[in-house]
Enzyme design. Structure first.
Site, mmCIF file in Angstrom:
data_model
loop_
_atom_site.group_PDB
_atom_site.id
_atom_site.type_symbol
_atom_site.label_atom_id
_atom_site.label_comp_id
_atom_site.label_asym_id
_atom_site.label_seq_id
_atom_site.Cartn_x
_atom_site.Cartn_y
_atom_site.Cartn_z
ATOM 1 N N HIS A 207 0.797 -1.234 0.000
ATOM 2 C CA HIS A 207 0.000 0.000 0.000
ATOM 3 C C HIS A 207 0.829 1.283 0.000
ATOM 4 C CE1 HIS A 207 1.068 0.228 4.223
ATOM 5 N NE2 HIS A 207 0.712 1.498 4.172
HETATM 6 C C1 UD1 Z 1 -1.585 5.864 5.394
HETATM 7 C C2 UD1 Z 1 -0.250 6.392 5.890
HETATM 8 C C3 UD1 Z 1 0.765 5.263 5.877
HETATM 9 C C4 UD1 Z 1 0.253 4.074 6.701
HETATM 10 C C5 UD1 Z 1 -1.111 3.656 6.155
HETATM 11 C C6 UD1 Z 1 -1.680 2.502 6.950
HETATM 12 C C7 UD1 Z 1 0.110 8.788 5.396
HETATM 13 C C8 UD1 Z 1 0.881 9.745 4.574
HETATM 14 N N1 UD1 Z 1 0.262 7.466 5.061
HETATM 15 O O1 UD1 Z 1 -1.426 5.464 4.025
HETATM 16 O O2 UD1 Z 1 1.983 5.692 6.435
HETATM 17 O O3 UD1 Z 1 1.159 2.985 6.615
HETATM 18 O O4 UD1 Z 1 -1.993 4.786 6.204
HETATM 19 O O5 UD1 Z 1 -2.683 1.829 6.231
HETATM 20 O O6 UD1 Z 1 -0.588 9.176 6.299
HETATM 21 N N2 UD1 Z 1 -8.954 4.811 1.576
HETATM 22 C C9 UD1 Z 1 -10.207 4.244 1.532
HETATM 23 N N3 UD1 Z 1 -10.726 3.771 2.703
HETATM 24 C C10 UD1 Z 1 -10.062 3.853 3.869
HETATM 25 C C11 UD1 Z 1 -8.776 4.427 3.887
HETATM 26 C C12 UD1 Z 1 -8.227 4.897 2.728
HETATM 27 O O7 UD1 Z 1 -10.833 4.160 0.493
HETATM 28 O O8 UD1 Z 1 -10.607 3.427 4.901
HETATM 29 C C13 UD1 Z 1 -8.389 5.390 0.344
HETATM 30 C C14 UD1 Z 1 -8.297 6.894 0.474
HETATM 31 O O9 UD1 Z 1 -9.464 7.502 0.065
HETATM 32 C C15 UD1 Z 1 -7.139 7.230 -0.414
HETATM 33 C C16 UD1 Z 1 -6.271 5.980 -0.346
HETATM 34 O O10 UD1 Z 1 -7.066 4.942 0.168
HETATM 35 O O11 UD1 Z 1 -7.527 7.424 -1.733
HETATM 36 C C17 UD1 Z 1 -5.061 6.194 0.502
HETATM 37 O O12 UD1 Z 1 -5.411 6.570 1.843
HETATM 38 P P1 UD1 Z 1 -4.436 7.503 2.708
HETATM 39 O O13 UD1 Z 1 -4.976 7.640 4.081
HETATM 40 O O14 UD1 Z 1 -4.136 8.731 1.942
HETATM 41 O O15 UD1 Z 1 -3.058 6.748 2.744
HETATM 42 P P2 UD1 Z 1 -2.676 5.243 3.067
HETATM 43 O O16 UD1 Z 1 -2.157 4.618 1.835
HETATM 44 O O17 UD1 Z 1 -3.750 4.503 3.803
#
Ligand code: UD1
Length: 357
Positions: A207
């Site tokens: 991820h």
């Molecule tokens: C974030 C952290 C990362 C951590 C990870 C744990 C930052 C910069 N990164 O990355 O260090 O290891 O969390 O999982 O804070 N999304 C969903 N549903 C959810 C969560 C996320 O659809 O419940 C989607 C979001 O809309 C977004 C993408 O996934 O488009 C990424 O989510 P984001 O929170 O930006 O970063 P992570 O990759 O989860």
């Protein structure tokens, strides 16, 4: 009574907070108020952790997610500041390296509220990672830094932290506390192995932005996993970020893809696996806690002691290296009985320090 306000937002933070909240609840003189930023919001990315790990229900949920780094961090900062002005906590506690971490630290510091950073001092020395930026800035504006490892403490020393008015404590790793406590219940709470009907498999996760946001790296990882999965099954709980990118790049990942899982299922998946392959920080350690080798799909790691002791190996995104390292680690035998992360006392030490602040 000392009021601790914890800011949480992403999956691994829920695991860390579960361990610490349990101790705070049982410590006279400490009370906790929880703010969920909303960064992770799907039921199996968030709610399930609060339910099964018995984390107190958040007092506030800011519902901030699915935005760019600037908008996400900025809105969190604004939302957290308002809560801090109302709640007036003695200490704000933040975990790890996500956008929720830096937002919590910055909001508190500007209001002259003490900041406690759990999982401090870690460095990948890759400043392109958003997590590395979050870590460095959070550490510098904290009042107390809880370091999980010796390396974390020496990283801070190298950066001149001895010259700042910041208390540094090597308390151990709160994820180990969580692993030790919840592992007692996972076998009876989780059916995942039976439901999936798997026997011999590798557990995988991907991820991290450094992989998902680079099409070349992503393609190469997918190719490697597709080749490996012809020989041994790969079970891969798919993070929503990766799901979106695979669809966008039109990549076929031919492994056993499942929805993201909660903590008990994750423990059982690790315990029953032959090997873990991941770009997650937390899972590298959890593999070790459950005596499994790990191949890390990154060019560097913050958990260098796992590499130095041969429990973990870096493969980056190189197709050949991923395959050869998987084959190598599948054959490897190790004694996992080393004390690298404090043996489950990390949360207790945090509570003791919070009382002194
Ligand atoms: C974030 C952290 C990362 C951590 C990870 C744990 C930052 C910069 N990164 O990355 O260090 O290891 O969390 O999982 O804070 N999304 C969903 N549903 C959810 C969560 C996320 O659809 O419940 C989607 C979001 O809309 C977004 C993408 O996934 O488009 C990424 O989510 P984001 O929170 O930006 O970063 P992570 O990759 O989860």
């Amino acid at each position: 009574m000392k009021k601790i306000l914890s800011v949480l937002g992403a999956r691994p933070q829920f695991v860390k907070a579960a361990a610490v909240s349990r101790v705070i609840k049982n410590t006279k003189g400490l009370e906790e108020c929880i703010v969920h930023t909303g960064q992770h919001f799907d039921a199996n990315m968030s709610d399930i952790f609060f339910e099964e790990m018995d984390i107190p229900k958040p007092n506030y949920n800011l519902n901030i997610n699915s935005l760019g780094h600037g908008a996400m961090t900025g809105r969190m900062l604004e939302g957290i500041e308002k809560i801090l002005q109302k709640e007036k906590p003695d200490v704000v506690m933040i975990y790890g390296d996500t956008n929720s971490t830096i937002a919590g630290a910055l909001a508190a510091k500007k209001l002259h509220i003490k900041v406690a950073h759990v999982e401090a001092g870690l460095r990948s020395y890759n400043i392109k990672m958003p997590e590395e930026v979050n870590r460095i800035l959070t550490d510098r504006i904290s009042d107390i830094l809880f370091c999980p490892t010796e390396t974390a403490c020496s990283n801070l020393e190298k950066e001149g932290f001895d010259n700042f008015n910041i208390k540094i404590v090597q308390n151990g790793d709160v994820m180990q506390d969580a692993a030790m406590y919840y592992a007692k219940y996972s076998a009876s709470k989780s059916n995942i192995i039976k439901t999936l009907g798997v026997k011999s498999y590798i557990l995988g996760t991907i991820h991290r932005a450094e992989n998902t946001d680079d099409p070349q790296r992503m393609k190469s990882i997918v190719n490697a996993l597709n080749v490996i999965s012809e020989k041994i099954e790969i079970v891969l709980p798919l993070h929503p970020r990766t799901k979106k990118i695979l669809a966008k790049l039109n990549l076929d990942l031919n492994v056993k893809i499942i929805e993201p899982v909660g903590y008990f299922d994750m423990i059982e998946l690790i315990k029953n696996s032959s090997l873990v392959i991941t770009d997650s920080g937390g899972l590298q350690k959890e593999a070790f806690f459950f005596k499994k080798h790990c191949v890390t799909l990154r060019d560097e790691t913050e958990w260098v002691e796992l590499i130095e002791n041969g429990y973990n190996i870096l493969a980056g995104s190189n197709e050949d290296l991923i395959q050869t390292n998987i084959e190598k680690m599948l054959k490897k035998q190790s004694d996992f009985d080393q004390n690298l992360y404090g043996r489950g006392k990390a949360s207790q030490l945090i509570a003791e320090e919070l009382l002194k602040l």
